[in-house]
Design a protein around this motif. Structure first.
Motif, PDB file in Angstrom:
ATOM      1  N   LEU A 167      -1.377  -9.528 -17.559  1.00 31.34           N
ATOM      2  CA  LEU A 167      -0.678 -10.373 -16.591  1.00 31.34           C
ATOM      3  C   LEU A 167      -1.541 -10.611 -15.360  1.00 31.34           C
ATOM      4  O   LEU A 167      -1.340 -11.589 -14.629  1.00 31.34           O
ATOM      5  N   GLY A 168      -2.474  -9.714 -15.109  1.00 29.28           N
ATOM      6  CA  GLY A 168      -3.329  -9.824 -13.942  1.00 29.28           C
ATOM      7  C   GLY A 168      -4.021  -8.503 -13.668  1.00 29.28           C
ATOM      8  O   GLY A 168      -3.802  -7.500 -14.359  1.00 29.28           O
ATOM      9  N   VAL A 169      -4.869  -8.506 -12.664  1.00 37.21           N
ATOM     10  CA  VAL A 169      -5.543  -7.290 -12.223  1.00 37.21           C
ATOM     11  C   VAL A 169      -4.636  -6.586 -11.218  1.00 37.21           C
ATOM     12  O   VAL A 169      -4.351  -7.131 -10.148  1.00 37.21           O
ATOM     13  N   VAL A 170      -4.167  -5.403 -11.568  1.00 31.23           N
ATOM     14  CA  VAL A 170      -3.241  -4.668 -10.716  1.00 31.23           C
ATOM     15  C   VAL A 170      -4.033  -4.007  -9.588  1.00 31.23           C
ATOM     16  O   VAL A 170      -4.826  -3.100  -9.817  1.00 31.23           O
ATOM     17  N   THR A 171      -3.803  -4.473  -8.363  1.00 29.93           N
ATOM     18  CA  THR A 171      -4.535  -3.945  -7.217  1.00 29.93           C
ATOM     19  C   THR A 171      -3.763  -2.857  -6.484  1.00 29.93           C
ATOM     20  O   THR A 171      -4.363  -1.992  -5.852  1.00 29.93           O
ATOM     21  N   GLN A 172      -2.427  -2.909  -6.551  1.00 29.89           N
ATOM     22  CA  GLN A 172      -1.598  -1.906  -5.881  1.00 29.89           C
ATOM     23  C   GLN A 172      -0.360  -1.619  -6.716  1.00 29.89           C
ATOM     24  O   GLN A 172       0.138  -2.499  -7.424  1.00 29.89           O
ATOM     25  N   LEU A 173       0.129  -0.379  -6.602  1.00 28.66           N
ATOM     26  CA  LEU A 173       1.412  -0.010  -7.186  1.00 28.66           C
ATOM     27  C   LEU A 173       2.178   0.824  -6.179  1.00 28.66           C
ATOM     28  O   LEU A 173       1.580   1.602  -5.427  1.00 28.66           O
ATOM     29  N   THR A 174       3.489   0.670  -6.185  1.00 27.55           N
ATOM     30  CA  THR A 174       4.345   1.544  -5.387  1.00 27.55           C
ATOM     31  C   THR A 174       5.069   2.483  -6.341  1.00 27.55           C
ATOM     32  O   THR A 174       5.692   2.034  -7.319  1.00 27.55           O
ATOM     33  N   LEU A 175       4.942   3.771  -6.072  1.00 27.13           N
ATOM     34  CA  LEU A 175       5.496   4.809  -6.932  1.00 27.13           C
ATOM     35  C   LEU A 175       6.705   5.450  -6.282  1.00 27.13           C
ATOM     36  O   LEU A 175       6.679   5.773  -5.081  1.00 27.13           O
ATOM     37  N   ASP A 176       7.759   5.668  -7.061  1.00 29.81           N
ATOM     38  CA  ASP A 176       8.888   6.480  -6.616  1.00 29.81           C
ATOM     39  C   ASP A 176       8.496   7.942  -6.787  1.00 29.81           C
ATOM     40  O   ASP A 176       8.079   8.361  -7.869  1.00 29.81           O
ATOM     41  N   LEU A 177       8.653   8.726  -5.728  1.00 30.98           N
ATOM     42  CA  LEU A 177       8.147  10.095  -5.706  1.00 30.98           C
ATOM     43  C   LEU A 177       9.236  11.103  -5.376  1.00 30.98           C
ATOM     44  O   LEU A 177      10.361  10.732  -5.071  1.00 30.98           O
ATOM     45  N   GLN A 178       8.865  12.364  -5.429  1.00 29.48           N
ATOM     46  CA  GLN A 178       9.751  13.455  -5.066  1.00 29.48           C
ATOM     47  C   GLN A 178       9.052  14.342  -4.040  1.00 29.48           C
ATOM     48  O   GLN A 178       7.819  14.314  -3.919  1.00 29.48           O
TER      49      GLN A 178
END
Length: 405
Positions: A167-178
């Protein structure tokens, strides 16, 4: 500039026509636009741990290793750059008082590569790593910078969380964390019959459970992990414990530490791997046939082990656990030994029981085989053509995977 590429196990080697290491999103956009204008392909690559040919291209190979690190964080999430390695990411999050919910067996991978291929750990209450992704930022095949989340372009989120890099080059991700926590890990050996008889009990009373079966000895090594503070696993209704083991229980190792140090294993020995994700109800029958065939046909050349893990169902379109509780069976073979005849025979068994292949590991399926296995296959293809109308990311190996004959 070009250079030969060899993956972690050594079984995938090629020389792309170009190689790039962009330092920021603008440089990624320039690379995509240049590839689109010239009619060439471009493939993003992470750490090179995958043994499937997802990254192989005669165009430009793009490494994001210069685009790593945490961008922003709060009490329960963090935005990270796509090239961040899991090991370094785990250390950085831990220092900030945070932790990922679950991890896979290897910390060599980049976060974008691991989520794009469906990397997973084990535990009835935990999905693969992609389920921890709440937002994705990518550069599409038209050079557009696109944010995908529950509030922005939400229709694309089930595709973007696990996208194979098409779909594209993933430059950033937001992760749900604990909030960070420690796990205690315990391992022991037992006869395979005992392990299979007690597996459901172990899975429901421990946070994480997996086991290796060793064909040469016909024994298993079981690993359980639980929070050191005694908090229950999401899937558990009772206190974590080990069933009575009839004299076999002898903890060979008891380790307590942060998740990013306790879950992944040290992998000095290079290996090839085939892994299929099965409907959990089919696992006992499938494993019985896998064991029978290995003992009768392949035991003399099988140099290593078979790994069994569990994964929670999810709603990600190309996830191997889409819509069903899943049990994964992985056959590992030393990289120095022959594997294809053995793996192909195992693949025939996995397919008989409705298995879906791990995207980052060995398999021989094409689009015609894969489409019936994924209920939202056509939706993903529509998203892919929308974001990459000119096939910038569709190298020949991916075309065989995604384009039906």
């Amino acid at each position: 500039m070009s250079r030969p590429f060899v993956n972690w196990s050594g079984s995938l080697a090629f020389t792309p026509s170009g190689y790039a290491e962009p330092a920021d999103e603008d440089e990624v956009r320039e690379l995509v636009l240049r590839a689109r204008e010239s009619g060439n392909t471009l493939r993003p690559v992470g750490s090179g741990h995958s043994s499937s040919p997802l990254v192989r291209t005669d165009g430009t190979l793009v490494s994001l290793h210069r685009m790593a690190g945490v961008i922003d964080k709060d009490s329960d999430r963090a935005t990270v750059r796509g090239g961040s390695r899991l090991k370094e990411l785990g250390e950085g999050l831990y220092k900030a008082g945070l932790a990922m919910e679950n991890l896979g067996d290897v910390d060599y991978q980049s976060i974008a590569g691991a989520t794009a291929t469906g990397t997973h750990g084990t535990g009835l209450g935990f999905g693969n790593l992609s389920t921890q992704v709440s937002e994705v930022r990518l550069v599409t095949g038209t050079g557009e910078v696109l944010d995908v989340s529950a509030t922005r372009n939400s229709d694309l989120l089930p595709a973007a969380r696990l996208s194979l890099g098409v779909l594209g080059v993933v430059t950033q991700l937001t992760l749900d964390l604990q909030t960070r926590y420690d796990l205690s890990r315990r391992t022991w050996c037992a006869p395979v019959e005992w392990t299979l008889d007690h597996l459901a009990d172990l899975q429901h009373t421990n946070r994480n459970v997996d086991f290796y079966w060793y064909p040469r000895s016909d024994l298993t090594q079981i690993r359980t992990m639980n929070r050191a503070d005694g908090a229950s696993a999401p899937s558990s209704t009772s206190t974590s414990r080990t069933p009575k083991t009839d004299g076999w229980y002898a903890p060979r190792e008891l380790e307590v530490g942060p998740t990013h140090r306790t879950i992944p294993q040290n992998r000095k020995l290079r290996f090839e791997e085939i892994e299929y994700m099965l409907p959990s109800e089919a696992f006992p029958f499938c494993f019985a046939e896998v064991r029978r065939r290995i003992l009768r046909r392949h035991r003399r050349i099988v140099g290593w082990r078979v790994l069994v893990r569990s994964i929670a169902a999810d709603d990600i379109w190309l996830s191997n656990a889409y819509g069903r509780p899943t049990t994964a069976i992985a056959c590992l073979q030393n990289a120095s030994l022959p594997y294809e005849e053995y793996f192909r025979d195992m693949e025939a068994v996995f397919r008989q029981y409705g298995g879906r292949p791990h995207w980052g590991k060995k398999h021989w399926l094409t689009a015609d085989d894969l489409r019936p296995l994924f209920p939202r296959w056509d939706d993903f293809q529509a998203a892919r053509r929308r974001l990459d109308p000119d096939g910038v990311f569709l190298a020949p190996d991916l075309a065989r995977l995604l384009e039906e004959a």
